[in-house]
Motif scaffolding. Structure first.
Motif, PDB file in Angstrom:
ATOM      1  N   ASP A 254       0.734 -52.860 -14.104  1.00  0.00           N
ATOM      2  CA  ASP A 254       2.148 -52.622 -14.355  1.00  0.00           C
ATOM      3  C   ASP A 254       2.304 -51.511 -15.381  1.00  0.00           C
ATOM      4  O   ASP A 254       1.317 -50.951 -15.877  1.00  0.00           O
TER       5      ASP A 254
ATOM      6  N   TYR B  49      -2.684 -56.849 -12.292  1.00  0.00           N
ATOM      7  CA  TYR B  49      -2.248 -57.864 -11.339  1.00  0.00           C
ATOM      8  C   TYR B  49      -3.466 -58.517 -10.696  1.00  0.00           C
ATOM      9  O   TYR B  49      -4.545 -57.930 -10.640  1.00  0.00           O
TER      10      TYR B  49
ATOM     11  N   LEU C 204       3.558 -54.341  -6.005  1.00  0.00           N
ATOM     12  CA  LEU C 204       3.147 -54.476  -7.391  1.00  0.00           C
ATOM     13  C   LEU C 204       1.759 -53.855  -7.552  1.00  0.00           C
ATOM     14  O   LEU C 204       0.809 -54.237  -6.856  1.00  0.00           O
TER      15      LEU C 204
END
Length: 347
Positions: A213, A219, A297
């Motif tokens: 991020d 992640y 993401l």
């Protein structure tokens, strides 16, 4: 793990971000590394296609702390999965084993829409051009059910659900998983040895670019055991570059099927359309670009190929803010056509 999907971000949003880096950085690898750090990008994969060949593959940044990312870094390329799925279907159409305009209901009807007559209007053409009427993902609906937002075939709405719908029909018809079909029709013929829909035992995790991020937090790696037709393909710049070069060469399709693929099936904005599996940018004077992007993401990726000039670019990043590097790279490597693409997105 419950996964959160990003929408496929429209480029008019992506291109509103301006980068301060000067053009000269593209001839200076250390400068590129510094540019990436400024934009919170751990790893950048860059592929340049020229004269119909993948002429340059570079991977910048680190795969882990103080460990440089290798040339064959594996990226999760999010929605860049969709063109692969589209080409699986088109290869089957080309072989006379599948029909672009046959109702998908002959093979599959989702239980959520079993009583809706619009289910019988869905075809492969409608799915690959994102005119199903489905939302991007059913879980975005309040009741978490698959529903139609409008009549299939009447307008554009980007949908991962549509691609998954097609996957289920193909798997039922051919009694093979999507990843098996892709291996037979695309990955093995093109020697895309580091590309897969699923996480296999021989997947080299040491080469995988973990997503981050904007604050540098990593992640969890998605390790799918079944194929998702719309998302989570993992591949390398070299492998996906082979795929795009093959598209420039005609994709092993007949002229008739290839022309259907690059036909403007539906308009999405001024000078921009969706074909079958690819976005189409009308650059004027008979020039056009085929494109697709991926946004999840920890994954921001985009590709463009120009069939007339036989040029192309692949940009893979493992960061939420990876889109910040798109504009400068496009203009530098694609020149005036790159600027036209940016102009289409910002007007």
């Amino acid at each position: 793990m419950t996964k959160t999907f990003y929408f496929f971000l429209p480029f008019f949003f992506l291109f509103t971000f301006k980068i301060k880096a000067q053009t000269e950085i593209f001839d200076n690898d250390p400068a590129i590394e510094n540019w990436l750090k400024e934009n919170h990008i751990r790893t950048l994969g860059l592929g340049i296609i020229d004269d119909g060949q993948l002429k340059q593959v570079k991977v910048f940044g680190e795969i882990k702390e103080r460990i440089s990312a290798p040339y064959n870094t594996i990226f999760n390329v999010a929605s860049l999965t969709k063109p692969i799925t589209a080409m699986v279907a088109l290869q089957l159409v080309n072989a006379g084993k599948w029909n672009l305009d046959e109702p998908i209901s002959n093979y599959w009807i989702d239980p959520d829409i079993a009583n809706d007559p619009r289910a019988k209007k869905l075809t492969t053409r409608i799915i690959l051009s994102h005119q199903t009427g489905f939302p991007n993902w059913r879980w975005m609906k309040e009741n978490k059910k698959l529903t139609f937002d409008f009549e299939p075939g009447t307008k554009y709405q980007y949908s991962g659900e549509g691609m998954e719908y097609l996957r289920k029909a193909l798997e039922i018809k051919f009694k093979k998983s999507l990843d098996q079909l892709a291996k037979e029709l695309i990955f093995q013929p093109l020697q895309m040895n580091d590309t897969n829909y699923i996480w296999e035992q021989n997947t080299d995790e040491k080469r995988f670019a973990i997503g981050y991020d904007k604050n540098g937090k990593s992640y969890e790696i998605i390790k799918n055991t079944t194929a998702n037709a719309a998302d989570d393909l993992h591949t390398t710049i070299e492998d996906y570059g082979k795929f795009l070069v093959n598209i420039l060469e005609g994709g092993n399709l007949s002229p008739k099927i290839y022309s259907e693929m690059i036909k403007k099936q539906v308009k999405t904005k001024e000078n921009k359309y969706f074909g079958l599996g690819f976005e189409i940018y009308d650059l004027g004077n008979g020039e056009f670009a085929l494109s697709h992007g991926g946004s999840d993401l920890g994954s921001q990726c985009i590709t463009f190929i120009l069939p007339k000039t036989k040029q192309g670019i692949l940009i893979f990043t493992n960061a939420d803010e990876g889109y910040k590097v798109y504009e400068k790279l496009l203009v530098h490597y694609l020149g005036e056509n790159g600027r036209k693409i940016v102009d289409i997105e910002t007007t």
